[in-house]
Design a protein around this motif. Structure first.
Motif, short mmCIF file in Angstrom:
data_model
loop_
_atom_site.label_atom_id
_atom_site.label_comp_id
_atom_site.label_asym_id
_atom_site.label_seq_id
_atom_site.Cartn_x
_atom_site.Cartn_y
_atom_site.Cartn_z
N ALA A 1 5.48 53.36 54.38
CA ALA A 1 5.12 53.45 52.96
C ALA A 1 4.29 54.68 52.61
O ALA A 1 4.37 55.18 51.49
CB ALA A 1 4.36 52.18 52.55
N LEU A 2 3.48 55.17 53.57
CA LEU A 2 2.44 56.13 53.20
C LEU A 2 2.47 57.46 53.94
O LEU A 2 1.83 58.42 53.49
CB LEU A 2 1.06 55.50 53.43
N SER A 3 3.15 57.57 55.07
CA SER A 3 3.05 58.78 55.88
C SER A 3 3.44 60.05 55.14
O SER A 3 2.88 61.12 55.40
CB SER A 3 3.91 58.66 57.15
N SER A 4 4.39 59.95 54.23
CA SER A 4 4.84 61.16 53.55
C SER A 4 3.79 61.76 52.63
O SER A 4 3.83 62.95 52.33
CB SER A 4 6.12 60.88 52.74
N GLN A 5 2.80 60.94 52.18
CA GLN A 5 1.78 61.48 51.29
C GLN A 5 0.35 61.30 51.78
O GLN A 5 -0.58 61.73 51.11
CB GLN A 5 1.91 60.87 49.88
N ASP A 6 0.18 60.69 52.93
CA ASP A 6 -1.18 60.41 53.41
C ASP A 6 -1.34 60.98 54.82
O ASP A 6 -0.81 60.43 55.78
CB ASP A 6 -1.45 58.90 53.41
N GLU A 7 -2.08 62.07 54.93
CA GLU A 7 -2.23 62.76 56.21
C GLU A 7 -2.91 61.89 57.26
O GLU A 7 -2.54 61.93 58.44
CB GLU A 7 -3.03 64.05 56.00
N GLN A 8 -3.88 61.09 56.85
CA GLN A 8 -4.58 60.26 57.83
C GLN A 8 -3.68 59.16 58.39
O GLN A 8 -3.72 58.88 59.58
CB GLN A 8 -5.84 59.65 57.20
N VAL A 9 -2.88 58.56 57.53
CA VAL A 9 -1.94 57.55 58.00
C VAL A 9 -0.90 58.19 58.91
O VAL A 9 -0.56 57.64 59.97
CB VAL A 9 -1.26 56.83 56.82
N ARG A 10 -0.42 59.37 58.53
CA ARG A 10 0.56 60.07 59.36
C ARG A 10 -0.03 60.39 60.73
O ARG A 10 0.62 60.23 61.77
CB ARG A 10 1.04 61.34 58.67
N ALA A 11 -1.28 60.84 60.76
CA ALA A 11 -1.93 61.17 62.03
C ALA A 11 -2.08 59.93 62.91
O ALA A 11 -1.86 59.99 64.13
CB ALA A 11 -3.30 61.81 61.77
N LEU A 12 -2.44 58.80 62.31
CA LEU A 12 -2.57 57.56 63.07
C LEU A 12 -1.21 57.10 63.60
O LEU A 12 -1.11 56.59 64.72
CB LEU A 12 -3.20 56.47 62.21
N ALA A 13 -0.17 57.26 62.78
CA ALA A 13 1.17 56.87 63.22
C ALA A 13 1.61 57.72 64.41
O ALA A 13 2.17 57.20 65.39
CB ALA A 13 2.16 57.01 62.07
N CYS A 14 1.33 59.02 64.34
CA CYS A 14 1.69 59.92 65.45
C CYS A 14 0.88 59.57 66.70
O CYS A 14 1.42 59.56 67.81
CB CYS A 14 1.46 61.37 65.06
N GLN A 15 -0.38 59.28 66.51
CA GLN A 15 -1.23 58.90 67.63
C GLN A 15 -0.70 57.63 68.30
O GLN A 15 -0.65 57.53 69.53
CB GLN A 15 -2.65 58.68 67.13
N ALA A 16 -0.31 56.65 67.48
CA ALA A 16 0.23 55.40 68.02
C ALA A 16 1.55 55.66 68.77
O ALA A 16 1.77 55.10 69.85
CB ALA A 16 0.45 54.40 66.89
#
Length: 197
Positions: free
Chosen positions: A111-126
């Motif tokens: 839902a959020l990775s495309s516009q939220d850098e922190q969520v994207r970073a957490l997703a990549c980390q996971a």
């Protein structure tokens, strides 16, 4: 001097996590959070920052717990390969079962990775954390003779993560338990044929 807080932070985080998980970030208002937690807006902001700060803190905690739980589940299985395939198919007798609402990290990333850098970073980390964990399991399985010694651990781990995410998508799509069982069995058969001796 700051006054001591009159609420349990962890309890508030648990309730707020449930609301975000159920309704999603965008659909959860600050009023929803104050109603659910019983903590006023000023106190909520004072303890956790704004809504986004609270959400990121919840997501970080969720990812840390999921990573630790996955590692523990894999470690508890006497067979590295069986533990890995159980994790990929969410089929280990309860520890790795998907909740009805799916994975909070996967839902949030979609839902959020495309516009939220922190969520994207957490997703990549996971993702990379899971990749490393799976690679370790595959190398252990190779040493144990459970899988073909010639397979590439990194590429195999990537393939297994893709299968795992596909199974989660099917689970959330509502196809029903019978069809999900067939899909998981088919995926497991293909995995075994591709990687085991």
């Amino acid at each position: 001097m700051a006054r001591p807080r009159k609420f349990d932070e962890q309890a508030v985080l648990t309730v707020a996590r449930a609301r975000f998980w159920r309704d999603g970030y965008a659909a959860t208002s600050v009023q929803d959070l104050t109603d659910a937690t019983g903590v006023g807006t000023q106190s909520l902001y004072g303890a956790f920052g704004n809504k986004h700060d609270l959400f990121i803190r919840i997501l970080e905690g969720y990812c840390a717990r999921q990573s630790a739980g996955l590692a523990a589940a894999l470690d508890a299985d006497p067979s590295p390969w069986h533990g890995l395939t159980s994790a990929v198919t969410f089929d280990d007798g309860g520890r790795l079962d998907l909740p009805p609402q799916g994975c909070l990290m996967a839902n949030s990333a979609a839902a959020l990775s495309s516009q939220d850098e922190q969520v994207r970073a957490l997703a990549c980390q996971a993702y990379f954390g899971t990749l490393d964990l799976f690679m370790g399991q595959i190398n252990q399985a190779k040493e144990a003779g459970d899988v073909d010694a010639g397979i590439d651990a990194e590429q195999t781990a990537r393939a297994l993560i893709a299968v795992m995410q596909g199974i989660e998508f099917l689970y959330k799509s509502g196809i029903g338990p019978d069809e999900l069982h067939l899909a998981k069995a088919a995926a497991l058969t293909m995995i075994e044929r591709a990687f085991t001796r």
